[in-house]
Design an enzyme around this catalytic site. Structure first.
Site: not given
Length: 274
Positions: A93-94
């Protein structure tokens, strides 16, 4: 100075058979501990190095950073002692976004690249951010949005005192993703594998395949049962896939060759300050 640099990485024992270092970048709100079980479950020739971002766990007294630029700018000098040996990136994700931008800056400033990048649970970085803007919501609606995302335990969401502690880093991390602006550049000259969750309805298979734009090698997209946090739901399968990817893709063979090349150059890479 040494303590400051080392704080970016959770301590990991180096096995004598090490061929490759795997830097692991956490998702929004996560710390290095989410990769703690990986250390003993990956092959002995792969050393897991979890990245510890400011504002969490061992760095809880530090202010979290809220832009990709700040994170990468501070992280690169800390990586300098490590990249004289072969390395790969995993980010969820991030963390996938941070891994990608870190690789771009490493390539630009030092000419060095990971032997492989595994981007997990993240749409290709050039695609517009399609999720809700959360980082500046009031506390109550912000908490409700976290509940809908199913990534924060309910006992944490109901603990007002604990939420006041972790909310600043969550807001900062969401701001990192929500304010990120992709800057066009050349594809990275390293292989990429992209992982996704079959029930992660906000990260579509098309958006995973769109990572092809960012590497000069053909990408491999692999799907797992579960939602956005399939790396926990299917942890054993994900770890097995990572081992397979880094071995079957010949990353370790590339690493061995790269190690010989790196070892002939004892100079530390220099990073531009901007």
């Amino acid at each position: 100075m040494t303590t400051r640099l080392q704080s970016w990485f959770a301590k990991t024992a180096v096995h004598p058979a090490e061929k490759l270092q795997l830097f692991c970048f956490p998702y929004a709100g996560g710390g290095a501990s989410i990769f703690s079980s990986w250390k003993s479950r990956l092959a002995p020739d792969i050393t897991v190095i979890p990245v510890q971002l400011p504002g969490r766990e061992s760095r809880s007294t530090e202010a979290p950073m809220d832009t990709i630029q700040d994170i990468v700018h501070s992280l690169l000098p800390a990586m300098a002692p490590y990249i004289h040996k072969p390395f790969a990136f995993f980010g969820h994700s991030m963390g996938a976004l941070i891994a990608f931008e870190t690789a771009r800056q490493l390539s630009s400033q030092t000419g060095r690249l990971p032997v492989h990048i595994i981007a997990s649970g993240k749409s290709a970085p050039h695609l517009p951010y399609s999720k809700k803007q959360l980082h500046d919501l009031a506390d109550q609606p912000f908490t409700e949005e976290l509940r809908l995302m199913q990534g924060t335990p309910e006992e944490v969401l109901q603990n007002a005192e604990l939420m006041q502690i972790i909310m600043p880093r969550l807001r900062a991390d969401f701001k990192v993703c929500e304010t990120y602006v992709y800057q066009p550049g050349n594809p990275l000259a390293c292989p990429m594998t992209i992982l996704g969750g079959m029930k992660d309805y906000e990260v579509t298979t098309d958006s995973l395949h769109a990572w092809q734009q960012h590497t000069s090698s053909p990408i491999d997209v692999r799907m797992f049962e579960g939602n956005h946090f399939f790396i926990h739901e299917q942890e054993q399968e994900v770890i097995g896939a990572v081992v397979n990817i880094l071995s079957a893709s010949s990353a370790l063979n590339h690493a061995a060759a790269a190690h010989a090349s790196y070892s002939t150059n004892t100079l530390q890479p220099r990073f531009r300050q901007s």
